[in-house]
Write a protein that holds these residues in place. Structure first.
Motif, PDB file in Angstrom:
ATOM      1  N   ALA A  59      44.761 -12.974  11.160  1.00 39.08           N
ATOM      2  CA  ALA A  59      45.658 -12.124  10.935  1.00 39.08           C
ATOM      3  C   ALA A  59      46.050 -11.912   9.361  1.00 39.08           C
ATOM      4  N   THR A  60      46.470 -11.423   7.911  1.00 38.97           N
ATOM      5  CA  THR A  60      46.945 -11.454   6.530  1.00 38.97           C
ATOM      6  C   THR A  60      47.976  -9.833   6.476  1.00 38.97           C
ATOM      7  N   GLU A  61      48.778 -10.315   6.257  1.00 38.26           N
ATOM      8  CA  GLU A  61      49.912  -8.921   5.933  1.00 38.26           C
ATOM      9  C   GLU A  61      50.101  -9.263   4.266  1.00 38.26           C
ATOM     10  N   ASN A  62      49.474  -9.055   3.490  1.00 32.52           N
ATOM     11  CA  ASN A  62      49.710  -8.573   1.824  1.00 32.52           C
ATOM     12  C   ASN A  62      49.094 -10.279   1.442  1.00 32.52           C
ATOM     13  N   ARG A  63      50.784 -10.931   0.745  1.00 33.53           N
ATOM     14  CA  ARG A  63      50.914 -12.413   0.691  1.00 33.53           C
ATOM     15  C   ARG A  63      50.674 -13.046   1.584  1.00 33.53           C
ATOM     16  N   PHE A  64      50.357 -12.927   3.394  1.00 37.07           N
ATOM     17  CA  PHE A  64      50.749 -14.430   4.022  1.00 37.07           C
ATOM     18  C   PHE A  64      49.884 -14.147   5.101  1.00 37.07           C
ATOM     19  N   SER A  65      49.132 -14.442   5.385  1.00 41.67           N
ATOM     20  CA  SER A  65      47.646 -15.488   6.489  1.00 41.67           C
ATOM     21  C   SER A  65      48.427 -15.999   7.096  1.00 41.67           C
ATOM     22  N   VAL A  66      46.745 -16.442   8.042  1.00 37.09           N
ATOM     23  CA  VAL A  66      47.325 -17.341   9.103  1.00 37.09           C
ATOM     24  C   VAL A  66      45.580 -18.180   8.453  1.00 37.09           C
ATOM     25  N   ASN A  67      45.570 -19.239   9.252  1.00 38.45           N
ATOM     26  CA  ASN A  67      44.582 -20.427   9.281  1.00 38.45           C
ATOM     27  C   ASN A  67      44.319 -20.196  11.258  1.00 38.45           C
ATOM     28  N   PHE A  68      44.011 -19.481  12.146  1.00 39.52           N
ATOM     29  CA  PHE A  68      43.817 -19.737  13.305  1.00 39.52           C
ATOM     30  C   PHE A  68      42.777 -20.549  14.020  1.00 39.52           C
ATOM     31  N   GLN A  69      43.104 -21.132  14.731  1.00 41.48           N
ATOM     32  CA  GLN A  69      42.298 -22.470  14.947  1.00 41.48           C
ATOM     33  C   GLN A  69      42.318 -22.616  16.663  1.00 41.48           C
ATOM     34  N   LYS A  70      41.435 -21.827  17.119  1.00 43.45           N
ATOM     35  CA  LYS A  70      41.521 -22.318  18.708  1.00 43.45           C
ATOM     36  C   LYS A  70      41.430 -23.375  19.344  1.00 43.45           C
ATOM     37  N   ALA A  71      40.224 -23.938  18.659  1.00 38.99           N
ATOM     38  CA  ALA A  71      39.484 -24.855  19.970  1.00 38.99           C
ATOM     39  C   ALA A  71      40.798 -25.943  19.374  1.00 38.99           C
ATOM     40  N   ALA A  72      41.584 -26.136  18.467  1.00 34.72           N
ATOM     41  CA  ALA A  72      42.525 -27.067  18.185  1.00 34.72           C
ATOM     42  C   ALA A  72      43.785 -26.537  17.956  1.00 34.72           C
ATOM     43  N   LYS A  73      43.975 -25.368  19.220  1.00 32.90           N
ATOM     44  CA  LYS A  73      45.223 -24.687  19.397  1.00 32.90           C
ATOM     45  C   LYS A  73      45.816 -25.047  18.291  1.00 32.90           C
ATOM     46  N   SER A  74      45.862 -24.182  16.865  1.00 32.56           N
ATOM     47  CA  SER A  74      46.845 -24.171  15.569  1.00 32.56           C
ATOM     48  C   SER A  74      46.731 -22.881  14.882  1.00 32.56           C
ATOM     49  N   PHE A  75      48.188 -23.152  14.631  1.00 33.79           N
ATOM     50  CA  PHE A  75      48.384 -21.697  13.511  1.00 33.79           C
ATOM     51  C   PHE A  75      49.009 -21.962  12.762  1.00 33.79           C
ATOM     52  N   SER A  76      48.604 -22.366  11.858  1.00 34.12           N
ATOM     53  CA  SER A  76      49.712 -22.504  10.486  1.00 34.12           C
ATOM     54  C   SER A  76      49.089 -21.140   8.946  1.00 34.12           C
ATOM     55  N   LEU A  77      50.800 -20.720   8.828  1.00 33.86           N
ATOM     56  CA  LEU A  77      50.954 -19.354   8.501  1.00 33.86           C
ATOM     57  C   LEU A  77      50.901 -19.868   6.720  1.00 33.86           C
ATOM     58  N   LYS A  78      49.989 -18.937   5.722  1.00 36.98           N
ATOM     59  CA  LYS A  78      49.758 -19.467   4.745  1.00 36.98           C
ATOM     60  C   LYS A  78      50.704 -18.563   3.699  1.00 36.98           C
ATOM     61  N   ILE A  79      52.069 -18.561   2.596  1.00 39.02           N
ATOM     62  CA  ILE A  79      52.188 -18.077   2.170  1.00 39.02           C
ATOM     63  C   ILE A  79      51.832 -18.365   0.580  1.00 39.02           C
ATOM     64  N   SER A  80      51.367 -17.148  -0.222  1.00 41.43           N
ATOM     65  CA  SER A  80      50.877 -17.250  -1.557  1.00 41.43           C
ATOM     66  C   SER A  80      51.778 -16.757  -2.439  1.00 41.43           C
ATOM     67  N   ASP A  81      51.496 -17.360  -3.767  1.00 42.53           N
ATOM     68  CA  ASP A  81      52.297 -16.195  -4.860  1.00 42.53           C
ATOM     69  C   ASP A  81      54.501 -15.930  -4.361  1.00 42.53           C
ATOM     70  N   SER A  82      54.332 -17.049  -3.747  1.00 42.94           N
ATOM     71  CA  SER A  82      56.253 -17.298  -3.455  1.00 42.94           C
ATOM     72  C   SER A  82      56.581 -17.159  -3.857  1.00 42.94           C
ATOM     73  N   GLN A  83      57.878 -16.555  -3.502  1.00 43.23           N
ATOM     74  CA  GLN A  83      59.119 -15.840  -3.788  1.00 43.23           C
ATOM     75  C   GLN A  83      60.871 -16.218  -2.840  1.00 43.23           C
ATOM     76  N   LEU A  84      61.021 -16.021  -4.547  1.00 41.21           N
ATOM     77  CA  LEU A  84      63.164 -16.408  -4.237  1.00 41.21           C
ATOM     78  C   LEU A  84      63.371 -15.775  -2.927  1.00 41.21           C
ATOM     79  N   GLY A  85      62.961 -14.401  -2.432  1.00 41.80           N
ATOM     80  CA  GLY A  85      63.156 -14.037  -1.390  1.00 41.80           C
ATOM     81  C   GLY A  85      62.626 -13.982   0.377  1.00 41.80           C
ATOM     82  N   ASP A  86      61.529 -15.032  -0.283  1.00 43.46           N
ATOM     83  CA  ASP A  86      60.833 -15.999   1.147  1.00 43.46           C
ATOM     84  C   ASP A  86      61.707 -17.395   1.825  1.00 43.46           C
TER      85      ASP A  86
END
Lengths: 114, 112
Positions: A59-86
């Protein structure tokens, strides 16, 4: 019972840079839902992004995206172009399709520096 | 703009007193959750309801906490008697399984 683990209590990123927040979960089911919520100092919980486990595409939402690894049961969140409001607490959560419990990790506090 | 409403927003009470927190979920949502947030434990799921029926309250201290949904527009969380260790922010949320859970603003409880 499903458990959600966030191993990073605190993270720091410079404005405009990219940061990745980690999350692992434990479930015996094949169908479930994963979420990332943001909690700014106002304490309001805000949905950032949602992933259905049966979907292989991340899934992706603008600057936010995830790396979903089902076998590893991992769900990381990537924030690109970080802003102070993040800057906020970020919580990972899971919900099994067979039940209704929505369980959260303990959160990661994200600091964004100018 | 539909939202979850919690009252009160802040509550200070003395140890031993009864505390009642109220939540108005979004009309039509069939699932209601109660959470407790502390720095140490993060967001703990206390109880949740589906179509007003309690599904699980195993996250609550049974001897002093109780959660009910007397009707579709009201969920309550009661603590009797309250203790200093109950000091926390309590959240109510509503939604449907698999979709976004909408959270209220929370009740900050301080027991002195």
């Amino acid at each position: 019972a499903q458990t959600v683990t966030q191993s990073q209590p605190e993270m720091s990123v410079q404005e405009a840079e990219t940061v990745t927040l980690s999350c692992t979960y434990d479930t015996s089911e094949s169908d479930y839902y994963l979420f990332w919520y943001k909690q700014p100092p106002s304490r309001q919980m805000i949905l950032v992004i949602r992933q259905e486990a049966y979907k292989q595409q991340n899934a992706t939402e603008n600057r936010f995206s995830v790396n979903f690894q089902k076998a590893a049961k991992s769900f990381s969140l990537k924030i690109s172009d970080s802003q102070l409001g993040d800057a906020a607490m970020y919580f990972c959560a899971s919900q099994e399709d067979s039940g209704y419990a929505l369980n959260f990790g303990k959160g990661t506090s994200l600091l964004v520096t100018p | 703009d539909a939202r979850v409403t919690q009252t009160p927003r802040d509550k200070v009470t003395e140890m031993g007193q009864e505390v009642t927190m109220r939540c108005q979920p979004i009309l039509g949502h069939n699932t209601v959750f109660w959470y407790r947030q502390t720095m140490k434990q993060g967001l703990e799921l206390l109880a949740y309801f589906r179509n007003r029926a309690p599904l699980d309250d195993s996250g609550m201290p049974k001897d002093r906490f109780s959660a009910e949904m007397p009707d579709a527009t009201l969920a309550t969380l009661k603590i009797q008697p309250s203790e200093p260790r109950d000091s926390a922010v309590y959240f109510c949320a509503s939604g449907y399984r698999g979709t976004e859970a909408f959270f209220g603003q929370g009740t900050r409880l301080t027991v002195v």
